[in-house]
Design an enzyme around this catalytic site. Structure first.
Site, mmCIF file in Angstrom:
data_model
loop_
_atom_site.group_PDB
_atom_site.id
_atom_site.type_symbol
_atom_site.label_atom_id
_atom_site.label_comp_id
_atom_site.label_asym_id
_atom_site.label_seq_id
_atom_site.Cartn_x
_atom_site.Cartn_y
_atom_site.Cartn_z
ATOM 1 N N LYS A 149 11.137 -22.778 35.601
ATOM 2 C CA LYS A 149 12.373 -23.386 36.812
ATOM 3 C C LYS A 149 11.803 -23.770 38.049
ATOM 4 O O LYS A 149 10.825 -22.948 37.833
ATOM 5 C CB LYS A 149 13.438 -22.694 36.794
ATOM 6 N N HIS A 152 11.797 -22.321 43.818
ATOM 7 C CA HIS A 152 12.396 -22.801 45.230
ATOM 8 C C HIS A 152 12.411 -22.279 46.557
ATOM 9 O O HIS A 152 11.461 -20.809 46.641
ATOM 10 C CB HIS A 152 13.472 -23.529 45.289
ATOM 11 N N HIS A 155 12.896 -18.414 46.354
ATOM 12 C CA HIS A 155 12.333 -17.198 46.683
ATOM 13 C C HIS A 155 11.317 -17.275 47.037
ATOM 14 O O HIS A 155 10.410 -16.080 47.232
ATOM 15 C CB HIS A 155 11.277 -17.914 45.136
#
Length: 589
Positions: A149, A152, A155
Site C-alpha cells: 500500500k 503515506h 507513516h
C-alpha cells in the site's frame, strides 16, 4: 534573617541553592523535598539579565498559612526578606510571586562548564529531577507501513515521532525495544496474490519491490471494482494463505522479505533502526486463541450475519460492539493487535508499550485496550497511544508522496541545490550525504514545531530556509561551532580562566543550559517534541550571538582557551539534543 551558607540544590548535581530548601522548609513548615520541587531554572530573557532560579511560593503556601490574606507577591517578598546572600548566592529577590536567586557568576560559569565536560553526552540526564521517573522496559511500536500500500505521510510522521520517543526513553535509562509492526496480512494480500498472477513481473519486483507491489495493488483494486470474480479470487487467496497453503505462503513470504529489505535501506538513511520487524501475519494463529479466550469469558457474541463481536462500551446507554472475527472465521486487525499485545507481554515483560499512529486510530486503540481489560490483561493500563495530526502539502516534484524514499530524495535534491547556490558553502567530501542529513533535519524540525495532534501544511521552501527556526539553521549552527575545533592548541578541558568568560552572552547561554532537564521532563510528560525543538532553537540563537561577540582568533591565549572550551561544550549539548530528535549533526556544510 536566615543565612544561606552552604546553599545547594541538586540541579545537574550543581550545588547552588539546595540548602535553601532546608531553610525555606523550616519557615513554611514543609518537607525540603516538597520545597525543592517548587524550584526551577528561569528562562533566559533576551532584553535584560535574568536571575538563575526561582522558587514558586504559590505552589508551597496555601490558604491555611498565617499569611493567607497576603497576595502571592507579598508572600514572596516576606520569604525573600528572611534569606541572606552568601558565597554562593549573590542576589535574592521577589518577582511575580516567586523568590528569585542569582548565583555568583564565576561559580555559575565554572560549575556548569565543568559539569558538561565531566558528563559529556549524559549532561542533564543524571539529575534528581529525572531520577524520580520510574525506569523499566519500554516497547515503542512505530512506522508500521502496509506492504503493497501507499507509504503515506502518516507513516513518515509515525517513523520520526516514534524514533524520537524511543530516543527519549533510552536517554533517561529505559531499555527500549523498537518494533515495526508491518501491515502484512489481510484482504490486501488476497488482492495482491491475485493481482501478481495477472499484472506482476519478477524482474520489476527485483528491481524496485515496493513500487512494483504498489503498482500491482493499484491495478488489481481498479480491476476488482469492475469484476466481482476478481474480488472473490482475492478472498479465496486470503483463505488459502490463512490455511497455510504452500504456494500462497511462499509468494507472501517472498513479497514480505523483499519489502523489509527495502524498508531497512530507507530507515538507515534516517539513522533509524528496529529491534524487531513483526506484523499482523505473526498473530493469525494466536488471534484464534484470543477468540477462544473471549468465548470462554462469555463476551464473544455472534451476530445474525455470522460475524463475532465484543461489547466495548464504557457504561453508555447503548452498547458498542466491535467486530473481532469475520463470518468465515478469518481474523481482523483488532484481533491480531490483541494477540500481539498479549504475546509481547509474555515475550518481553514490558513496563509500558507505546503505539505511535495518526489520530484516526484513536477509537481503535480505545477498543484494543478495552478488550485487553475484558480479558483480564492487567498490563492494558500500561499501554498508551500517542496520536498525531495529518500533513497537507507534502508533495515531491513527481507528485503526491507514495514512498518515504521519495521524500528523502526530494529533501536531498533541494538541499543540494540550495548549497550549490550559496557562496559560503564549503567543498565537501560527500555533498549528497551532507545534503541528506540537512534535509532530514529540515523535515524533522518542520514536523516537530507544533503540537502533535495538530494538522499542518508542509512547505518545502520554509522548511529548507537557512535562517529562522529550522533544521537547516540548527545544522548550520552546529557546523559553525564544530569548525572552531581546529583552533585548539592544547585541548585541556579542565584548565581555563573563569574571568575570561563573564560576558552577558556566555551567562545567558549557561543559564539556558540549566533548564535542560526540565525540558526533558516536560517532553516525557506528554511526548511533545516541540518543547525540545524550542529549547534547541533558543540554544542555537544564543550560541550564534556568543559566536559573534566572542572571537577566538586574535584573542590572547587565556581568552582563546576559555572561549574554545565554552563553545566546545555548547556544541556538545547541541549535538546530543539534536540526536534525541533523530537528527544527525553535520560538521561541515
Amino acid at each position: 534573617m536566615v543565612p544561606l551558607t552552604f546553599l545547594w540544590i541538586t540541579f545537574y548535581n550543581l550545588h547552588f541553592i539546595g540548602q535553601c530548601t532546608l531553610q525555606v522548609s523550616r519557615i513554611v513548615g514543609l518537607p525540603s523535598e516538597t520545597v525543592a520541587q517548587s524550584i526551577r531554572a528561569v528562562p533566559v530573557h533576551r532584553k535584560h539579565e535574568s536571575p538563575d532560579f526561582q522558587l514558586f511560593v504559590n505552589s508551597l503556601l496555601d490558604d491555611s498559612h498565617a499569611d493567607a490574606n497576603s497576595t502571592v507577591q507579598e508572600k514572596a517578598q516576606k520569604l525573600a526578606s528572611k534569606l541572606n546572600c552568601d558565597t554562593v548566592i549573590s542576589e535574592i529577590g521577589a518577582d511575580r510571586g516567586s523568590v528569585t536567586f542569582k548565583v555568583h557568576r564565576d561559580l555559575l560559569t565554572k560549575t556548569v562548564l565543568q559539569k558538561i565536560t565531566q558528563d559529556g553526552p549524559r549532561f542533564g540526564l543524571n539529575t534528581d529531577l529525572l531520577s524520580r521517573i520510574p525506569k523499566g522496559k519500554t516497547i515503542v511500536e512505530f512506522s508500521s507501513p502496509n506492504i503493497a500500500k501507499k507509504f503515506h505521510v502518516g507513516h513518515l510522521r509515525s517513523t520520526i515521532i516514534g524514533n524520537y520517543i524511543a530516543n527519549l526513553k533510552e536517554a533517561i535509562g529505559n531499555e527500549v525495544i523498537r518494533i515495526n509492526y508491518l501491515g502484512d496480512w489481510g484482504l490486501q494480500f488476497g488482492l495482491l496474490g491475485t493481482g501478481f498472477s495477472k499484472f506482476g513481473s519478477e524482474k520489476e519486483l527485483r528491481d524496485n519491490p515496493l513500487e512494483h507491489l504498489f503498482n500491482v495493488y493499484v491495478k488489481i483494486n481498479e480491476a476488482a471494482e469492475q469484476d466481482e470474480n476478481l474480488r472473490s479470487s482475492a478472498m479465496e487467496f486470503l483463505r488459502r494463505l490463512e490455511g497455510g497453503e504452500a504456494q500462497a505462503v511462499s509468494l507472501w513470504t517472498h513479497f514480505r522479505e523483499l519489502s523489509i529489505q527495502e524498508y531497512a535501506k530507507i530507515y538507515k538513511r534516517l539513522g533509524i533502526h528496529f529491534e524487531e520487524y513483526s506484523g499482523e501475519s505473526f498473530y493469525r494463529e494466536k488471534s484464534q486463541h484470543v477468540l477462544q479466550m473471549l468465548r470462554n469469558r462469555g463476551v464473544l457474541k455472534e451476530m445474525e450475519n455470522g460475524t463475532g463481536v465484543v461489547d466495548v462500551s464504557e457504561g453508555q446507554d447503548m452498547s458498542t460492539y466491535k467486530t473481532v472475527v469475520r463470518s468465515d472465521g478469518t481474523s481482523l486487525y483488532i484481533t491480531r493487535d490483541v494477540a500481539a499485545a498479549i504475546d509481547r507481554k509474555e515475550k518481553y515483560d514490558f513496563d509500558e508499550m507505546i503505539y505511535v499512529t495518526d489520530k484516526s486510530q484513536q477509537t481503535h486503540f480505545q477498543h484494543l485496550f478495552k478488550i485487553l481489560e475484558i480479558l483480564g490483561e492487567k498490563h492494558s493500563i500500561r499501554c498508551h497511544h500517542v496520536p498525531f495530526g495529518r500533513v497537507q502539502g507534502m508533495k515531491t516534484r513527481k507528485g503526491d508522496v507514495i514512498f518515504l524514499e521519495d521524500v528523502l530524495d526530494e529533501a536531498r535534491t533541494r538541499m543540494l541545490q540550495n548549497m550549490a547556490a550559496t557562496s559560503t558553502s564549503k567543498d565537501l567530501e560527500d555533498p549528497a550525504r551532507t545534503a541528506e542529513k540537512i534535509g532530514a533535519a529540515a523535515l524533522i524540525v518542520q514536523d516537530f514545531k507544533g503540537p502533535l495532534m495538530s494538522d499542518y501544511h508542509f512547505d518545502w521552501d520554509r522548511a529548507l530556509q537557512s535562517f529562522g527556526d529550522t533544521g537547516v539553521f540548527l545544522q548550520y549552527t552546529h557546523a559553525r561551532l564544530h569548525s572552531l575545533q581546529g583552533l585548539w592548541e592544547t585541548k585541556d578541558l579542565t584548565d581555563f580562566n573563569i574571568s575570561c568568560l563573564q560576558e552577558p552572552s556566555v551567562i545567558s547561554t549557561l543559564q539556558h543550559l540549566l533548564r535542560y532537564d526540565e525540558v526533558i521532563l516536560q517532553c516525557l510528560d506528554d511526548y511533545q517534541p516541540r518543547y525540545l525543538v524550542n529549547y534547541l532553537m533558543g540554544l542555537g540563537h544564543l550560541a550564534n550571538v556568543a559566536h559573534l561577540a566572542l572571537p577566538v582568533k586574535g584573542s590572547t591565549p587565556d581568552v582563546a582557551q576559555a572561549r574554545l572550551l565554552f563553545f566546545n561544550n555548547v556544541q556538545m549539548v547541541l549535538a546530543n539534543t539534536m540526536k534525541l530528535l533523530g537528527i544527525t549533526p553535520v560538521t561541515n556544510m
